[in-house]
Design a protein around this motif. Sequence first.
Motif, mmCIF file in Angstrom:
data_model
loop_
_atom_site.group_PDB
_atom_site.id
_atom_site.type_symbol
_atom_site.label_atom_id
_atom_site.label_comp_id
_atom_site.label_asym_id
_atom_site.label_seq_id
_atom_site.Cartn_x
_atom_site.Cartn_y
_atom_site.Cartn_z
ATOM 1 N N PRO A 181 14.594 -1.249 1.269
ATOM 2 C CA PRO A 181 15.626 -1.063 0.240
ATOM 3 C C PRO A 181 15.929 -2.310 -0.573
ATOM 4 O O PRO A 181 16.383 -2.214 -1.705
ATOM 5 C CB PRO A 181 16.863 -0.641 1.062
ATOM 6 C CG PRO A 181 16.618 -1.206 2.425
ATOM 7 C CD PRO A 181 15.137 -1.126 2.641
ATOM 8 N N GLY A 182 15.676 -3.487 0.007
ATOM 9 C CA GLY A 182 15.956 -4.727 -0.715
ATOM 10 C C GLY A 182 14.775 -5.285 -1.480
ATOM 11 O O GLY A 182 14.878 -6.348 -2.100
ATOM 12 N N SER A 183 13.668 -4.572 -1.471
ATOM 13 C CA SER A 183 12.474 -5.041 -2.170
ATOM 14 C C SER A 183 12.657 -4.971 -3.690
ATOM 15 O O SER A 183 13.314 -4.057 -4.201
ATOM 16 C CB SER A 183 11.266 -4.188 -1.768
ATOM 17 O OG SER A 183 10.188 -4.398 -2.645
ATOM 18 N N PRO A 184 12.069 -5.907 -4.416
ATOM 19 C CA PRO A 184 12.126 -5.842 -5.884
ATOM 20 C C PRO A 184 11.470 -4.576 -6.438
ATOM 21 O O PRO A 184 11.762 -4.171 -7.570
ATOM 22 C CB PRO A 184 11.357 -7.090 -6.327
ATOM 23 C CG PRO A 184 11.410 -8.009 -5.151
ATOM 24 C CD PRO A 184 11.389 -7.133 -3.946
ATOM 25 N N ASP A 185 10.587 -3.965 -5.646
ATOM 26 C CA ASP A 185 9.889 -2.760 -6.091
ATOM 27 C C ASP A 185 10.613 -1.475 -5.704
ATOM 28 O O ASP A 185 10.119 -0.380 -6.000
ATOM 29 C CB ASP A 185 8.472 -2.729 -5.504
ATOM 30 C CG ASP A 185 7.604 -3.855 -6.055
ATOM 31 O OD1 ASP A 185 7.698 -4.130 -7.263
ATOM 32 O OD2 ASP A 185 6.855 -4.463 -5.273
ATOM 33 N N SER A 205 0.815 -1.213 0.000
ATOM 34 C CA SER A 205 0.000 0.000 0.000
ATOM 35 C C SER A 205 0.847 1.260 0.000
ATOM 36 O O SER A 205 0.452 2.276 -0.572
ATOM 37 C CB SER A 205 -0.942 -0.004 1.212
ATOM 38 O OG SER A 205 -1.893 -1.038 1.093
ATOM 39 N N LEU A 206 2.000 1.216 0.644
ATOM 40 C CA LEU A 206 2.879 2.383 0.665
ATOM 41 C C LEU A 206 3.337 2.736 -0.748
ATOM 42 O O LEU A 206 3.345 3.903 -1.136
ATOM 43 C CB LEU A 206 4.082 2.096 1.572
ATOM 44 C CG LEU A 206 5.088 3.236 1.734
ATOM 45 C CD1 LEU A 206 4.412 4.501 2.249
ATOM 46 C CD2 LEU A 206 6.208 2.803 2.682
ATOM 47 N N LEU A 207 3.679 1.726 -1.516
ATOM 48 C CA LEU A 207 4.089 1.973 -2.898
ATOM 49 C C LEU A 207 2.908 2.446 -3.749
ATOM 50 O O LEU A 207 3.047 3.340 -4.578
ATOM 51 C CB LEU A 207 4.682 0.696 -3.501
ATOM 52 C CG LEU A 207 5.273 0.838 -4.908
ATOM 53 C CD1 LEU A 207 6.455 1.810 -4.907
ATOM 54 C CD2 LEU A 207 5.719 -0.517 -5.437
ATOM 55 N N MET A 208 1.738 1.847 -3.511
ATOM 56 C CA MET A 208 0.559 2.242 -4.279
ATOM 57 C C MET A 208 0.110 3.662 -3.939
ATOM 58 O O MET A 208 -0.394 4.374 -4.804
ATOM 59 C CB MET A 208 -0.580 1.250 -4.025
ATOM 60 C CG MET A 208 -0.349 -0.128 -4.622
ATOM 61 S SD MET A 208 -0.004 -0.084 -6.408
ATOM 62 C CE MET A 208 -1.549 0.565 -7.033
ATOM 63 N N SER A 209 0.299 4.064 -2.700
ATOM 64 C CA SER A 209 -0.058 5.444 -2.344
ATOM 65 C C SER A 209 0.868 6.419 -3.067
ATOM 66 O O SER A 209 0.435 7.478 -3.528
ATOM 67 C CB SER A 209 0.008 5.650 -0.831
ATOM 68 O OG SER A 209 1.336 5.576 -0.353
ATOM 69 N N ALA A 210 2.163 6.055 -3.191
ATOM 70 C CA ALA A 210 3.101 6.897 -3.941
ATOM 71 C C ALA A 210 2.669 7.005 -5.401
ATOM 72 O O ALA A 210 2.712 8.093 -5.997
ATOM 73 C CB ALA A 210 4.512 6.323 -3.843
#
Length: 301
Positions: A131-135, A102-107
């Motif tokens: 930081p290590g996430s594929p996204d 959700s944090l990425l989707m809010s961005a």
Amino acid sequence: MGMPALAGQRGPITFMSMRSAIPASKRWMLAARLCALVLLIVALPACSWFGAKEDIVPDDPADKLYNEGLYLLNNKRDYKQAAKKFEEVDRQHPYSEWARKSLLMSAYAHYEGTQYEDSITAAKRYVTLHPGSPDAAYAQFLIGSSYFDQIPDVSRDQQRTQRAMEALDEVVRKYPNTEYAIAAKKKVEVARDQLAGKEMDTARFAQKRGQYIAAINRFKIVITQYQTTRHVEEALMRLTETYMSLGIVNEAQTAAAVLGHNFPDSPWYKDAYRLVKSGGLEPAEDRGSWISKAFKRVGLG
């Protein structure tokens, strides 16, 4: 066994004996205070219970909030409300996998809604927390793109252009094998061209005012820092003009020669050639000139 008697007193102490020792007015005041205290003790639990019941807001399931956000984003195109739904997932379920998504989707929702500062804030938080996430590459790309979409006209301050370049360079440097690195490189070139354009705008202004040294210094920035942009051809021609105005003909000849050698079909070269010829000269490269050295340094010429 009866109650013990105090020394010097006949018989046991009783409640009635104590009561009789207190004046009537005092007994009434004590009784009133006791009743008030009892009522307060009884009332407090009741107030606390009712207040707690009103403040309790049951959490919605994380997946429900997330899907509602997707619906608002994709179907309603209501980016602001979609971002709020995604942020609610993070608030109610901060340690869940749904919160990370959700944090990425809010961005992304903020970016689509042109709320660039909010998008940058959310994306930076994602990169910091995951930081290590594929996204993480996409989050960093969103930061750069948010700055990139705010690039102003060349006549204005280019701070956001510089920030866009830095953020997009970070994508290329940290995530070189992702699809976002390819897109970031293209945007970096546009941003570099914009910065070169700003330098050219300032240099032309100085040249028109007869401030030739200031103009040369600006054209030099284009030659040395933004040599792969479309502005370099004009910068070489303007250097030819400026050096001819100052009577520094060897640098004027070098600028024209380097321009003709690297961009022989450029209309700017035709102008530079005519200008040098009008002074009874020919384009001729001085290998010791900073112009010649600058082009050799990047593999041109």
